[in-house]
Design an enzyme around this catalytic site. Structure first.
Site, PDB file in Angstrom:
ATOM      1  N   LYS A 296      46.256  -8.665  54.315  1.00 21.20           N
ATOM      2  CA  LYS A 296      46.537  -7.429  53.539  1.00 21.20           C
ATOM      3  C   LYS A 296      45.298  -6.611  53.355  1.00 21.20           C
ATOM      4  CE  LYS A 296      46.675  -9.834  49.630  1.00 21.20           C
ATOM      5  NZ  LYS A 296      46.639 -11.158  50.346  1.00 21.20           N
TER       6      LYS A 296
ATOM      7  N   ARG B   8      50.341  -8.942  41.182  1.00 25.18           N
ATOM      8  CA  ARG B   8      50.237 -10.364  41.775  1.00 25.18           C
ATOM      9  C   ARG B   8      51.228 -11.156  40.847  1.00 25.18           C
ATOM     10  NH1 ARG B   8      44.959 -10.703  44.562  1.00 25.18           N
ATOM     11  NH2 ARG B   8      45.191 -12.397  45.715  1.00 25.18           N
TER      12      ARG B   8
ATOM     13  N   ARG C 240      37.080 -16.803  58.491  1.00 29.29           N
ATOM     14  CA  ARG C 240      36.882 -15.388  57.937  1.00 29.29           C
ATOM     15  C   ARG C 240      35.248 -15.570  57.267  1.00 29.29           C
ATOM     16  NH1 ARG C 240      40.107 -12.614  53.085  1.00 29.29           N
ATOM     17  NH2 ARG C 240      39.801 -14.474  52.026  1.00 29.29           N
TER      18      ARG C 240
ATOM     19  N   ARG D 291      33.538 -16.841  51.977  1.00 26.64           N
ATOM     20  CA  ARG D 291      33.596 -16.709  50.583  1.00 26.64           C
ATOM     21  C   ARG D 291      33.728 -18.199  49.996  1.00 26.64           C
ATOM     22  NH1 ARG D 291      38.034 -12.030  50.037  1.00 26.64           N
ATOM     23  NH2 ARG D 291      39.260 -13.838  48.919  1.00 26.64           N
TER      24      ARG D 291
ATOM     25  N   ARG E  97      45.042 -21.669  46.140  1.00 25.64           N
ATOM     26  CA  ARG E  97      45.454 -20.266  46.234  1.00 25.64           C
ATOM     27  C   ARG E  97      47.033 -19.980  46.877  1.00 25.64           C
ATOM     28  NH1 ARG E  97      40.582 -17.640  49.174  1.00 25.64           N
ATOM     29  NH2 ARG E  97      41.720 -15.739  49.051  1.00 25.64           N
TER      30      ARG E  97
HETATM   31  P1  AP5 Z   1      42.252 -10.243  55.347  1.00 27.33           P
HETATM   32  O1  AP5 Z   1      42.621  -9.048  55.875  1.00 27.33           O
HETATM   33  O2  AP5 Z   1      40.895 -10.676  54.674  1.00 27.33           O
HETATM   34  O3  AP5 Z   1      43.343 -10.842  54.488  1.00 27.33           O
HETATM   35  P2  AP5 Z   1      43.713 -10.671  52.828  1.00 27.33           P
HETATM   36  O4  AP5 Z   1      45.366 -10.949  52.800  1.00 27.33           O
HETATM   37  O5  AP5 Z   1      43.327  -9.433  52.408  1.00 27.33           O
HETATM   38  O6  AP5 Z   1      43.125 -11.955  52.423  1.00 27.33           O
HETATM   39  P3  AP5 Z   1      42.323 -12.213  50.836  1.00 27.33           P
HETATM   40  O7  AP5 Z   1      41.924 -13.518  50.772  1.00 27.33           O
HETATM   41  O8  AP5 Z   1      41.355 -11.186  50.581  1.00 27.33           O
HETATM   42  O9  AP5 Z   1      43.636 -11.926  50.009  1.00 27.33           O
HETATM   43  P4  AP5 Z   1      43.756 -12.678  48.382  1.00 27.33           P
HETATM   44  O10 AP5 Z   1      44.857 -11.928  48.174  1.00 27.33           O
HETATM   45  O11 AP5 Z   1      43.763 -14.006  48.309  1.00 27.33           O
HETATM   46  O12 AP5 Z   1      42.261 -12.234  48.020  1.00 27.33           O
HETATM   47  P5  AP5 Z   1      41.672 -11.248  46.890  1.00 27.33           P
HETATM   48  O13 AP5 Z   1      40.152 -10.718  47.448  1.00 27.33           O
HETATM   49  O14 AP5 Z   1      42.454 -10.006  46.937  1.00 27.33           O
HETATM   50  O15 AP5 Z   1      42.395 -11.426  56.555  1.00 27.33           O
HETATM   51  C1  AP5 Z   1      42.164 -12.549  56.484  1.00 27.33           C
HETATM   52  C2  AP5 Z   1      41.237 -13.141  57.661  1.00 27.33           C
HETATM   53  O16 AP5 Z   1      42.214 -13.156  58.883  1.00 27.33           O
HETATM   54  C3  AP5 Z   1      40.201 -12.224  58.310  1.00 27.33           C
HETATM   55  O17 AP5 Z   1      39.171 -13.043  58.609  1.00 27.33           O
HETATM   56  C4  AP5 Z   1      40.769 -11.257  59.215  1.00 27.33           C
HETATM   57  O18 AP5 Z   1      39.913 -10.887  59.912  1.00 27.33           O
HETATM   58  C5  AP5 Z   1      41.631 -12.009  59.879  1.00 27.33           C
HETATM   59  N1  AP5 Z   1      43.325 -11.483  60.177  1.00 27.33           N
HETATM   60  C6  AP5 Z   1      43.748 -10.497  59.533  1.00 27.33           C
HETATM   61  N2  AP5 Z   1      44.805 -10.043  60.107  1.00 27.33           N
HETATM   62  C7  AP5 Z   1      44.838 -10.897  61.328  1.00 27.33           C
HETATM   63  C8  AP5 Z   1      45.618 -11.003  62.450  1.00 27.33           C
HETATM   64  N3  AP5 Z   1      46.975 -10.310  62.492  1.00 27.33           N
HETATM   65  N4  AP5 Z   1      45.547 -11.887  63.261  1.00 27.33           N
HETATM   66  C9  AP5 Z   1      44.470 -12.774  63.268  1.00 27.33           C
HETATM   67  N5  AP5 Z   1      43.436 -12.830  62.345  1.00 27.33           N
HETATM   68  C10 AP5 Z   1      43.808 -11.635  61.308  1.00 27.33           C
HETATM   69  O19 AP5 Z   1      41.373 -11.816  45.741  1.00 27.33           O
HETATM   70  C11 AP5 Z   1      40.530 -12.908  45.553  1.00 27.33           C
HETATM   71  C12 AP5 Z   1      40.682 -13.458  43.865  1.00 27.33           C
HETATM   72  O20 AP5 Z   1      40.661 -12.553  43.114  1.00 27.33           O
HETATM   73  C13 AP5 Z   1      42.199 -14.184  43.711  1.00 27.33           C
HETATM   74  O21 AP5 Z   1      42.322 -15.428  44.298  1.00 27.33           O
HETATM   75  C14 AP5 Z   1      42.377 -13.980  42.371  1.00 27.33           C
HETATM   76  O22 AP5 Z   1      41.581 -15.372  41.723  1.00 27.33           O
HETATM   77  C15 AP5 Z   1      41.689 -12.946  41.967  1.00 27.33           C
HETATM   78  N6  AP5 Z   1      42.453 -11.542  41.733  1.00 27.33           N
HETATM   79  C16 AP5 Z   1      42.467 -10.489  42.711  1.00 27.33           C
HETATM   80  N7  AP5 Z   1      43.363  -9.535  42.469  1.00 27.33           N
HETATM   81  C17 AP5 Z   1      44.154 -10.315  41.255  1.00 27.33           C
HETATM   82  C18 AP5 Z   1      45.175  -9.694  40.564  1.00 27.33           C
HETATM   83  N8  AP5 Z   1      45.874  -8.967  40.766  1.00 27.33           N
HETATM   84  N9  AP5 Z   1      45.535 -10.633  39.578  1.00 27.33           N
HETATM   85  C19 AP5 Z   1      44.666 -11.828  39.051  1.00 27.33           C
HETATM   86  N10 AP5 Z   1      43.857 -12.097  39.954  1.00 27.33           N
HETATM   87  C20 AP5 Z   1      43.414 -11.418  41.069  1.00 27.33           C
END
Ligand code: AP5
Length: 214
Positions: free
Chosen positions: A13, A88, A127, A160, A171
């Site tokens: 994402k 979410r 990552r 991370r 997660r």
């Molecule tokens: P990446 O693009 O970083 O993936 P992502 O979907 O953004 O993953 P996140 O872990 O950041 O998502 P998340 O939703 O769990 O975490 P967030 O920070 O929002 O890609 C991942 C890896 O794959 C990278 O290394 C990339 O290079 C690689 N990659 C990407 N595309 C690829 C492809 N096509 N092929 C191969 N490799 C690829 O949230 C973290 C925490 O914050 C949550 O767990 C929660 O505790 C809290 N939080 C955040 N938002 C909320 C909310 N709205 N409500 C409640 N809690 C929240």
């Protein structure tokens, strides 16, 4: 254009949202990045969020919704925005719809980046994220030029805390229970579009541009 990025943790994402923001000239709003920035600054919000993030749990809706509503009300969002990691939960989605309805607006697209669970754990263990600017890399698909050092700012890149395999599994469970129901929610609104997130990143982006229009 107002876009939501949906998908499991690690589906890509954030990677796609950054490119969408660049191409369409709209802000990229990542709740995860906002929490991590607060944590780095040592704010109360950051400390509270960390308690949940480290366990692979969602930060409570009451801490999350106001923060996003404030952000999308800012001047730079008047032509649209791309939301990454929000909503979410169904209550978060309802709060967003309500806030937009108050100003006669609605979301245009919810793009689901679909990646099976089997691919996720591997992806997350590879990552690396910069401790300073938050840039993300992957040890195989997007390595840094110098091992362990951010190309953008020269600081260290690390795994991370919440990317440890056990936390990733947690997660994923939380995603299936609380976030996946949003797929039906946006299907009913007829704004859901799904892309195959297992393709190489450029192809995923190409598929998204086809949906959003050039
Ligand atoms: P990446 O693009 O970083 O993936 P992502 O979907 O953004 O993953 P996140 O872990 O950041 O998502 P998340 O939703 O769990 O975490 P967030 O920070 O929002 O890609 C991942 C890896 O794959 C990278 O290394 C990339 O290079 C690689 N990659 C990407 N595309 C690829 C492809 N096509 N092929 C191969 N490799 C690829 O949230 C973290 C925490 O914050 C949550 O767990 C929660 O505790 C809290 N939080 C955040 N938002 C909320 C909310 N709205 N409500 C409640 N809690 C929240």
């Amino acid at each position: 254009m107002k876009i939501i990025m949906l998908g499991a943790p690690g589906a890509g994402k954030g990677t796609q949202a950054k490119q969408i923001a660049d191409k369409y000239g709209i802000p990229h709003i990542s709740t995860g990045d906002i929490f991590r920035a607060n944590l780095k600054q040592g704010t109360e919000l950051g400390k509270k969020a960390k308690e949940y993030m480290d366990q692979g749990l969602l930060v409570p809706d009451e801490l999350t919704c106001d923060l996003v509503m404030d952000r999308i009300g800012q001047e730079d969002c008047k032509n649209g925005f791309v939301l990454d990691g929000f909503p979410r939960t169904i209550p978060q989605a309802e709060a967003l719809d309500k806030a937009l309805a108050n100003i006669n607006e609605k979301m245009d697209y919810a793009v689901d980046v679909d990646v099976p669970d089997e691919n996720i754990v591997n992806r997350m263990s590879g990552r690396r994220a910069c401790i300073n600017c938050g840039a993300t890399y992957h040890i195989v698909s997007i390595p840094t030029k110098v091992e362990g050092i951010c190309d953008r700012c020269g600081e260290k890149v690390v795994l991370r805390d919440d990317d440890q395999p056990e936390t990733v599994k947690k997660r994923l469970n939380v995603y299936h229970e609380q976030t996946q129901p949003l797929i039906d929610y946006y299907k009913k609104q007829d704004i859901l579009r799904t892309v195959d997130g297992t393709q190489p990143m450029e192809q995923v982006f190409g598929a998204i541009v086809e949906i959003l229009g050039a």
